[in-house]
Scaffold this motif. Structure first.
Motif, PDB file in Angstrom:
ATOM      1  N   PRO A 182     131.731  45.745  77.478  1.00  0.00           N
ATOM      2  CA  PRO A 182     130.676  46.376  78.274  1.00  0.00           C
ATOM      3  C   PRO A 182     130.946  46.346  79.776  1.00  0.00           C
ATOM      4  O   PRO A 182     130.317  47.087  80.533  1.00  0.00           O
ATOM      5  CB  PRO A 182     129.447  45.535  77.936  1.00  0.00           C
ATOM      6  N   ASP A 183     131.857  45.467  80.213  1.00  0.00           N
ATOM      7  CA  ASP A 183     132.233  45.369  81.639  1.00  0.00           C
ATOM      8  C   ASP A 183     131.008  45.203  82.536  1.00  0.00           C
ATOM      9  O   ASP A 183     130.736  46.006  83.426  1.00  0.00           O
ATOM     10  CB  ASP A 183     133.050  46.596  82.079  1.00  0.00           C
ATOM     11  N   TYR A 184     130.269  44.119  82.296  1.00  0.00           N
ATOM     12  CA  TYR A 184     129.102  43.826  83.126  1.00  0.00           C
ATOM     13  C   TYR A 184     129.527  43.589  84.575  1.00  0.00           C
ATOM     14  O   TYR A 184     130.470  42.844  84.841  1.00  0.00           O
ATOM     15  CB  TYR A 184     128.395  42.565  82.615  1.00  0.00           C
ATOM     16  N   ALA A 185     128.823  44.197  85.494  1.00  0.00           N
ATOM     17  CA  ALA A 185     129.102  43.961  86.917  1.00  0.00           C
ATOM     18  C   ALA A 185     127.924  44.457  87.737  1.00  0.00           C
ATOM     19  O   ALA A 185     127.434  45.565  87.541  1.00  0.00           O
ATOM     20  CB  ALA A 185     130.382  44.670  87.355  1.00  0.00           C
ATOM     21  N   LEU A 186     127.460  43.617  88.630  1.00  0.00           N
ATOM     22  CA  LEU A 186     126.383  43.983  89.539  1.00  0.00           C
ATOM     23  C   LEU A 186     126.805  43.648  90.960  1.00  0.00           C
ATOM     24  O   LEU A 186     127.507  42.662  91.195  1.00  0.00           O
ATOM     25  CB  LEU A 186     125.104  43.214  89.218  1.00  0.00           C
ATOM     26  N   SER A 187     126.360  44.442  91.891  1.00  0.00           N
ATOM     27  CA  SER A 187     126.546  44.076  93.295  1.00  0.00           C
ATOM     28  C   SER A 187     125.581  42.950  93.639  1.00  0.00           C
ATOM     29  O   SER A 187     124.597  42.714  92.920  1.00  0.00           O
ATOM     30  CB  SER A 187     126.289  45.283  94.199  1.00  0.00           C
ATOM     31  N   THR A 188     125.851  42.269  94.736  1.00  0.00           N
ATOM     32  CA  THR A 188     124.952  41.195  95.181  1.00  0.00           C
ATOM     33  C   THR A 188     123.552  41.746  95.413  1.00  0.00           C
ATOM     34  O   THR A 188     122.544  41.107  95.056  1.00  0.00           O
ATOM     35  CB  THR A 188     125.498  40.553  96.467  1.00  0.00           C
ATOM     36  N   GLU A 189     123.477  42.940  95.974  1.00  0.00           N
ATOM     37  CA  GLU A 189     122.179  43.540  96.256  1.00  0.00           C
ATOM     38  C   GLU A 189     121.414  43.838  94.968  1.00  0.00           C
ATOM     39  O   GLU A 189     120.200  43.609  94.878  1.00  0.00           O
ATOM     40  CB  GLU A 189     122.357  44.832  97.065  1.00  0.00           C
ATOM     41  N   GLN A 190     122.117  44.355  93.959  1.00  0.00           N
ATOM     42  CA  GLN A 190     121.451  44.648  92.684  1.00  0.00           C
ATOM     43  C   GLN A 190     120.941  43.368  92.020  1.00  0.00           C
ATOM     44  O   GLN A 190     119.830  43.328  91.485  1.00  0.00           O
ATOM     45  CB  GLN A 190     122.432  45.358  91.747  1.00  0.00           C
ATOM     46  N   VAL A 229     116.131  37.820  85.311  1.00  0.00           N
ATOM     47  CA  VAL A 229     116.950  36.705  85.787  1.00  0.00           C
ATOM     48  C   VAL A 229     118.247  36.632  84.983  1.00  0.00           C
ATOM     49  O   VAL A 229     119.334  36.485  85.546  1.00  0.00           O
ATOM     50  CB  VAL A 229     116.176  35.380  85.696  1.00  0.00           C
ATOM     51  N   ARG A 230     118.130  36.753  83.662  1.00  0.00           N
ATOM     52  CA  ARG A 230     119.344  36.708  82.836  1.00  0.00           C
ATOM     53  C   ARG A 230     120.253  37.896  83.129  1.00  0.00           C
ATOM     54  O   ARG A 230     121.482  37.755  83.164  1.00  0.00           O
ATOM     55  CB  ARG A 230     118.983  36.675  81.343  1.00  0.00           C
ATOM     56  N   ARG A 231     119.655  39.058  83.347  1.00  0.00           N
ATOM     57  CA  ARG A 231     120.466  40.240  83.660  1.00  0.00           C
ATOM     58  C   ARG A 231     121.209  40.039  84.980  1.00  0.00           C
ATOM     59  O   ARG A 231     122.379  40.438  85.126  1.00  0.00           O
ATOM     60  CB  ARG A 231     119.582  41.492  83.716  1.00  0.00           C
ATOM     61  N   ALA A 232     120.547  39.420  85.950  1.00  0.00           N
ATOM     62  CA  ALA A 232     121.188  39.165  87.241  1.00  0.00           C
ATOM     63  C   ALA A 232     122.347  38.195  87.081  1.00  0.00           C
ATOM     64  O   ALA A 232     123.432  38.395  87.652  1.00  0.00           O
ATOM     65  CB  ALA A 232     120.163  38.620  88.238  1.00  0.00           C
ATOM     66  N   ILE A 233     122.131  37.130  86.299  1.00  0.00           N
ATOM     67  CA  ILE A 233     123.197  36.139  86.084  1.00  0.00           C
ATOM     68  C   ILE A 233     124.349  36.766  85.305  1.00  0.00           C
ATOM     69  O   ILE A 233     125.522  36.600  85.665  1.00  0.00           O
ATOM     70  CB  ILE A 233     122.640  34.912  85.347  1.00  0.00           C
TER      71      ILE A 233
END
Length: 533
Positions: free
Chosen positions: A342-350, A302-306
């Motif tokens: 670190p440039d954190y970025a996730l797609s909505t799907e990820q 959950v934290r990784r997603a946020i």
């Protein structure tokens, strides 16, 4: 007409009329800022940049940092100092011509008592010293008077002497207090805490004349100041919550300095010939914090997603100009130990897939707390929108500093948009310790000045690395330890996600000279002058 009457008349007129140009008196400095976080004047309890600014003018520290080069240490109460050969203590020799505002002489006894008092009261700022190994039991043996005008600061364990010096120069708990005056106002065994909440007992360049909480602070020139006697006779700090009001008043000359204006209002003043916009990079970090006391947010997925869903670029491009600069590490920019972003970025799907792994395929509901002022509330709205896209329904709860940070100190929150970490000293520990260290995660520990404890995040390896690094004399080895802290924290998905490093923006009238915004929030006004109209 008295100076006070003239000053309040000027400010009162500017609030009610907008038709004629006004100008503040040449012997007074009128400063507008937001005072929602100024809850106490007591150096043992008063946290935050705003109160550090106030107290830096009412009190003195043993030493100061050069605002133009924060790594350069300047004498203040102490005229000289010597680090012991074994690097386990520092001996300070004090000036012998300093008097408090009361007229009492400032001696080594006042210095020692001031530090004893911080640990004895065990209020918010005691954690600054406890984190270095000083305790209520050992403080009187470690910080001692070795002469009427000499103080020895012995270390409880091997520490980097630079960190101790930087802490003595920048911590809001390091101001030296008039022991005799304060004890005259002691109630029970409070060491004068109740009285110092609304009064001052310092030796600084200005004397407290009046404090009306959430309204104004008035300071007057200390004619007997041991250093550079201020030319400004009176400083008036006014609580102005509306940025547009600040803009209109500084344009018209009704105030001399405006602190905390919104980005649109600052931008509208960029081309004004009679105004100067000062931007100063500070070490404090803006962050999104999640509570590990919350069973949902305690899950790493959950934290990784946020963390990967926060719109870092959008927030910094549209909201943070003049407030902060893009930064995602817990160590401030510009230090050798700071790793690349670190440039954190996730797609909505990820992000949705991570939530599904945690058992929340359909999302969940939560809350975001934020101060009801820029940039916090704006970031909260942006975050709310980002979380909604991955199925998290977040209600925003806005309020005052006490309502927002009070909930965090009580560990009674879900998500917070906040700002913290100290960062006053040009040393990695000044951010890592308040942000990540958590030596005791129990509720009973009440380590309220540690964001690690507030969020309920504890990592034993990080605790070990921070403690080891601050005892390391070899700078290369020390930096390697700090780099490992950042790597471990990134992989462990800690509970606090920095998104921007603070930039303090101050708008100053062109007829004000010598106003130098301090990177450590210790902006001293003793050198300020004003050109007569």
């Amino acid at each position: 007409m008295t100076f006070l009457t003239r000053c309040l008349l000027v400010v009162s007129m500017t609030i009610t009329t907008v038709h004629t140009h006004a100008s503040t008196p040449s012997d007074q400095l009128i400063i507008a800022l937001k005072m929602s976080n100024i809850l106490s004047l007591d150096p043992a309890a008063a946290t935050g940049n705003d109160i550090a600014f106030v107290n830096a003018n009412l009190y003195d520290t043993l030493i100061e940092l050069d605002p133009d080069d924060p790594t350069h240490i300047l004498p203040a109460i102490a005229s000289e100092w010597e680090v012991a050969d074994d690097a386990m203590s520092i001996t300070f020799t004090l000036r012998e011509d300093i008097h408090f505002h009361s007229g009492n002489a400032l001696t080594a006894d006042d210095v020692v008592w001031s530090f004893d008092r911080v640990l004895d009261l065990n209020l918010a700022l005691a954690t600054t010293w406890k984190a270095l190994g000083f305790t209520q039991d050992n403080i009187s043996n470690l910080i001692s008077q070795v002469g009427k005008y000499q103080v020895e600061v012995a270390f409880p364990r091997q520490l980097d002497p630079k960190l101790v010096m930087y802490t003595l120069a920048t911590s809001p708990s390091a101001f030296v207090i008039d022991k005799q005056l304060v004890l005259e106002h002691e109630q029970g065994d409070d060491l004068g805490h109740q009285w110092l909440t609304t009064n001052a007992a310092g030796s600084g360049a200005f004397v407290l004349e009046q404090w009306i909480p959430q309204d104004r602070i008035i300071m007057t020139q200390n004619h007997q100041y041991w250093g550079q006697v201020p030319e400004i006779a009176r400083v008036v700090m006014r609580n102005l919550k509306e940025s547009q009001t600040m803009r209109l008043m500084i344009e018209r000359g009704d105030i001399d300095v405006a602190i905390g204006m919104s980005v649109p209002d600052i931008r509208s003043l960029e081309n004004a010939d009679d105004l100067e916009i000062q931007t100063t990079q500070r070490g404090t970090l803006y962050y999104v914090a999640t509570s590990m006391q919350n069973n949902i947010l305690a899950k790493e997925e959950v934290r990784r997603a946020i963390r990967g869903t926060i719109n870092y670029d959008g927030i910094n491009d549209s909201i943070m100009p003049y407030y902060g600069i893009f930064h995602q590490r817990p160590i401030k920019l510009g230090l050798p130990a700071t790793l690349p972003e670190p440039d954190y970025a996730l797609s909505t799907e990820q992000a949705r897939a991570l939530l599904a792994q945690a058992g929340y395929e359909n999302g969940f509901s939560t809350t975001i707390r934020a101060l009801n002022e820029s940039p916090f509330i704006n970031v909260a709205i942006n975050l709310q929108s980002s979380l909604e896209r991955i199925g998290i329904d977040a209600e925003i709860i806005s309020g005052t500093g006490n309502q927002v940070y009070g909930a965090m100190r009580d560990r009674n929150f879900d998500i917070i948009v906040g700002r913290g970490g100290g960062g006053f000293a040009p040393h990695p520990d000044s951010n890592l310790r308040p942000l990540l260290l958590n030596p005791d995660n129990s509720d009973a520990a009440r380590l309220t000045n540690f964001q690690g404890w507030r969020t309920g995040y504890q990592n034993s390896r990080i605790n070990e690395l921070i403690t080891q690094a601050v005892s390391e004399a070899d700078e290369e080895v020390q930096n390697a330890l700090y780099e490992e802290v950042q790597s471990v924290y990134q992989e462990d998905v800690g509970a606090l996600f920095p998104f921007s490093q603070m930039i303090n923006t101050v708008v100053v009238r062109a007829d004000v000279d010598g106003y130098i915004d301090d990177p450590a929030a210790m902006t001293r006004l003793r050198s300020v002058t004003k050109q007569a109209e």
